[in-house]
Structure formats: C-alpha cells, structure tokens
Design a protein around this motif. Sequence first.
Motif, short mmCIF file in Angstrom:
data_model
loop_
_atom_site.label_atom_id
_atom_site.label_comp_id
_atom_site.label_asym_id
_atom_site.label_seq_id
_atom_site.Cartn_x
_atom_site.Cartn_y
_atom_site.Cartn_z
N UNK A 83 0.86 -1.19 0.00
CA UNK A 83 0.00 0.00 0.00
C UNK A 83 0.89 1.23 0.00
N UNK A 84 0.82 2.01 -1.07
CA UNK A 84 1.64 3.21 -1.22
C UNK A 84 0.76 4.45 -1.10
N UNK A 85 1.23 5.42 -0.35
CA UNK A 85 0.55 6.71 -0.23
C UNK A 85 1.55 7.80 -0.57
N UNK A 86 1.30 8.51 -1.69
CA UNK A 86 2.18 9.59 -2.14
C UNK A 86 1.55 10.95 -1.91
N UNK A 87 0.48 11.03 -1.12
CA UNK A 87 -0.32 12.25 -1.03
C UNK A 87 0.43 13.43 -0.41
N UNK A 88 1.49 13.18 0.33
CA UNK A 88 2.24 14.28 0.92
C UNK A 88 3.29 14.86 -0.03
N UNK A 89 3.37 14.34 -1.24
CA UNK A 89 4.32 14.86 -2.22
C UNK A 89 3.91 16.25 -2.67
N UNK A 90 4.88 17.03 -3.16
CA UNK A 90 4.62 18.40 -3.59
C UNK A 90 5.23 18.67 -4.95
N UNK A 91 4.55 19.55 -5.70
CA UNK A 91 4.98 19.95 -7.05
C UNK A 91 5.08 18.73 -7.97
N UNK A 92 4.16 17.79 -7.81
CA UNK A 92 4.12 16.61 -8.68
C UNK A 92 2.72 16.52 -9.30
N UNK A 93 2.65 16.68 -10.60
CA UNK A 93 1.38 16.63 -11.31
C UNK A 93 0.96 15.20 -11.59
#
Length: 280
Positions: A83-93
């Motif tokens: 289970x991957x969560x990338x929601x805290x990433x920034x400046x990624x479209x």
Amino acid sequence: MRGFTRSWKIAAATALAVAVAAVQVTSAVAQSIVATGESFITSRLLPGYSVADNTRIAGLRMSMKPGWKTYWRTPGETGIPPRFDWSASENIEALKVHWPRPALFESYGMRTAEYGEVVLLPIELTPVDPDRPMRLALSAELGVCREICVLEHVEQVLEIAPDAQQIGKRQIRSALRRVPKVPQNAEVTVAACDLGRSGSDQMLSAVLQFSDMPEAPVVLVEHNDGAWIKRTKQRMGDSSLDLDIYFVQSKDRPWVDRSAFRMTVLTETAAYDLHGCKTG
C-alpha cells in the motif's frame, strides 16, 4: 535514507485495495501478520534521471534480509499487497510506479507473485512547475515474509531539484527493461471475454491468442475497479490460452467493468501487459 518500521499483530487479516498512482488494484486475502520488533527491509528513494518533456524517472530501492521477500503490486492467491501513499508529495502533477516482472512461487496449491533480495521500482514523475524542486514523499505498508509475515511501515522523503545529479540511472533503466510491456505486434491479444457464473462465484472466461505459442505462459489477473480475483485456471491450446477467472464483485458496484481487467502474461523470454477485454 533508511525506512522507519513498525509492526502490528493481526490475525486472519483481510487485504484492502492497493492505491498506486491513483489506480486501485484489488488484492488477495492476506496472510497472518505477527509483530517481531525487528525490521527485515531497507528502502531508499533515488532521484534518478531526467527524460524528455520535463519528466523524471526516479526509483524506490528495497532490499530484504536473506531469505525474506515482499510482494508484487498484487500478491496473487495469497499474500500481503503493498500500500503506497504519495499524497504528501509536492509539485508533482503525475506519478506512475512501474513494476518489474515478479518471481512466481507456489505453496499449498496457491501461487504468489514476489520479489526477493533486492527490487527497484521505477517511478515516473511529472512536475507541476519544472523550475521548482519536487518533493517526493512516500508512506508505505509492505508485507515482508519468510516463515512468518511482518507488516512494515516505511516513510521516505526526497527533494529533487530541477538540476539534481543523476543517481541510480543504470539500475533504474535495468528495472524498466523488466517491466511487462503492452504488445506492439500482436504477440498476444485478448481474443474474447465472456461473463458467467460458477456456483456462488462470478467468472470471466477469456481467450488469449498468441502469434507464437510459448511453452508455459503464466497469466496474473487484476481488476482495477473493485473486483477481487480469487483464482485463475489455465488451459493451453495450439495457439491460444483459455482462462477461467473466478472473482467476487464489490457490493457497491452494480456491474462488472470489462475494461478494468488487467492481465500480465509471463513467459520464459517476455512479459506482456494487457488491459481490458471485449465480448466474445
């Protein structure tokens, strides 16, 4: 950067759907998980390298202790889905994880798709603003198994400047070459898909047509819209492979979306990624 790990004790756990790059992947029933207080996996985000159109190919490198394994994006008939969560990433479209072909193992009549020792997952990134750094932030839960299974929680953060040094390019390119590809020359096609029932199970009968029939193809089936694949039976013909795919449809889905079926075909020399099917 090393991952931070914690483990939970869960008995007879039921796996949840996996969200990777906003694509939901249904999983199999999970194995039992125990707490050990010890970590068996080390992870690291690699900044990778830039390609055309402001896209960057980064990587997630995961290494297991000897004898331990983790699972492919869907584990198979048993196992623990990542289970991957990338929601805290920034400046990624846009973010897309690429999965190299897994190894297949069979135990007690059930097949699992696994990675052992070291695996590198290429990550395709598109920034919102190519002149600003990207912040790649991952929170992941990974099943790591040997005789027992441990659920490990991994936190990783990596700042990638527009002119960041290339790190991991050779390893990432090597991993990309092992990712199943969409067939370009009709090497294998989905000739037909028919929905039916087998007892209490729903079933999809599919026919895969090969231009050159491989000796022992294996097909891993997923559904990206709420159906859980229970098992798949294969029957080989002279130039085709018949599949009986048994699945359980999510209760909140009134119909089965044929286009959401995904089949990964593994042969000795090639790996193909097939999306959707049509009525036979």
